[in-house]
Write an enzyme that holds these catalytic residues in place. Structure first.
Site, PDB file in Angstrom:
ATOM      1  N   LYS A   1       0.848  -1.206   0.000  1.00  0.00           N
ATOM      2  CA  LYS A   1       0.000   0.000   0.000  1.00  0.00           C
ATOM      3  C   LYS A   1       0.878   1.249   0.000  1.00  0.00           C
ATOM      4  O   LYS A   1       1.781   1.378   0.839  1.00  0.00           O
ATOM      5  CB  LYS A   1      -0.843   0.022   1.269  1.00  0.00           C
ATOM      6  CG  LYS A   1      -2.309  -0.329   1.086  1.00  0.00           C
ATOM      7  CD  LYS A   1      -2.980  -0.310   2.445  1.00  0.00           C
ATOM      8  CE  LYS A   1      -4.458  -0.100   2.373  1.00  0.00           C
ATOM      9  NZ  LYS A   1      -5.064  -0.053   3.707  1.00  0.00           N
TER      10      LYS A   1
HETATM   11  O1  G3P Z   1      -8.058   0.546   5.794  1.00  0.00           O
HETATM   12  C1  G3P Z   1      -8.550   1.562   4.991  1.00  0.00           C
HETATM   13  C2  G3P Z   1      -9.936   1.988   5.314  1.00  0.00           C
HETATM   14  O2  G3P Z   1     -10.795   0.914   5.059  1.00  0.00           O
HETATM   15  C3  G3P Z   1     -10.121   2.631   6.653  1.00  0.00           C
HETATM   16  O3  G3P Z   1     -11.439   2.646   7.030  1.00  0.00           O
HETATM   17  O4  G3P Z   1     -13.079   2.753   8.855  1.00  0.00           O
HETATM   18  O5  G3P Z   1     -10.831   3.766   9.198  1.00  0.00           O
HETATM   19  O6  G3P Z   1     -12.469   4.831   7.664  1.00  0.00           O
HETATM   20  P1  G3P Z   1     -11.980   3.556   8.259  1.00  0.00           P
END
Ligand code: G3P
Length: 224
Positions: free
Chosen positions: A83
C-alpha cells in the site's frame, strides 16, 4: 466482488476465514498499531493465515525510502500487496514497484482524479474511502460509481477496492456499482450474514423438529 477484512486482528481473520468467503485482508498503520507488538510478526501471521491478497502499508514519506520499504514488504510473502498513499511520493514509489511486478494498492483516495492517477501508474488496486467521505458530508458511493465507470470506459486494468465501508448496504451498493473488491471491518462482515427472519425461521424449524421427536403426552390417544 471479492470480500476482504479490514483489520490486523488475527482472531477476527481466523474466524471469518473459517466461513470460506474471505479473499484477502487490508491493514493500515492504525490497525497494526492497535494490535500492539511487532508489526512484522503481525503481518507474517496474517500472510500465512489467508490464501489471498494481504495489503501491508508503507510508512515512509519520501519516494526512495518508500520504494525500498515497499520492496521489503513485498518480499515477505507472495500474497503481499504494497500500500502506498495517494501523494506524489506514493505515485513515484508505486510506479517503480509496479514496474517490477509488485502489486500496489494506492490508498487514501478521495477523488476520481486521484483514481485516474492510480490507474496510470499501473496500480493493482485503488482504494477509495467511502465512509470517510460520507463523514465529511460528501457522497462516497457516488465517487465509487464514478471510478468504476471511468475504469470501464478507459479500459483501466486496476481493481477498484471499496474501502472504509461502515454497514452492509455499503457492501451491497459497492457490488452493484461494480467494485472488484470490498474491504470491511469485522463488525460489518458479521452483519452481512445476519437477518432476523433467518433466526426466527430456524427457531421455528427446530421447535417443530423437537416436537416430532418428543414422546406423546398422556392425552395423545383421546379423541375430542
Ligand atoms: O483501511 C482503509 C480503510 O478501510 C479505513 O477505514 O473505517 O478507518 O475509515 P476507516
Amino acid at each position: 466482488m471479492r470480500l476482504f477484512l479490514d483489520t490486523a486482528s488475527i482472531d477476527e481473520i481466523r474466524e471469518i476465514n473459517r466461513w470460506g468467503v474471505l479473499s484477502g485482508v487490508t491493514t493500515n498503520p492504525s490497525l497494526v498499531a492497535k494490535e500492539g507488538g511487532d508489526p512484522e510478526a503481525v503481518w507474517k501471521e496474517i500472510l500465512a493465515e489467508v490464501d489471498g491478497d494481504i495489503s501491508l502499508e508503507t510508512t515512509e514519506l519520501e519516494a526512495g525510502p518508500m520504494y525500498e520499504q515497499g520492496q521489503r514488504l513485498a518480499g515477505m510473502a507472495p500474497n503481499a500487496v504494497v500500500k502506498v498513499p495517494m501523494i506524489p511520493a506514493g505515485l513515484e514509489a508505486g510506479k517503480r514497484l509496479a514496474g517490477e511486478g509488485i502489486r500496489v494498492n494506492v490508498t487514501l483516495v478521495f477523488s476520481a482524479a486521484q483514481a485516474i492517477l492510480a490507474a496510470e501508474i499501473g496500480a493493482y488496486c485503488v482504494s477509495p474511502f467511502l465512509g470517510r467521505l460520507d463523514d465529511v458530508g460528501s457522497d462516497g458511493m457516488k465517487l465509487l460509481h464514478d471510478i468504476c465507470e471511468i475504469y470501464a470506459v478507459q479500459g483501466y486494468a486496476s481493481n477498484v477496492l471499496a474501502a472504509s465501508l461502515r454497514h452492509p448496504m455499503h457492501v451491497v451498493e459497492s457490488a452493484l456499482a461494480g467494485a472488484d473488491i470490498a474491504t470491511m471491518p469485522y463488525d460489518v462482515f458479521t452483519k452481512l450474514v445476519k437477518h432476523p427472519l433467518t433466526d426466527s425461521g430456524l427457531e421455528r424449524f427446530l421447535a417443530d423438529w423437537r416436537a416430532l421427536h418428543e414422546p406423546p403426552g398422556p392425552d395423545a390417544d383421546q379423541q375430542p
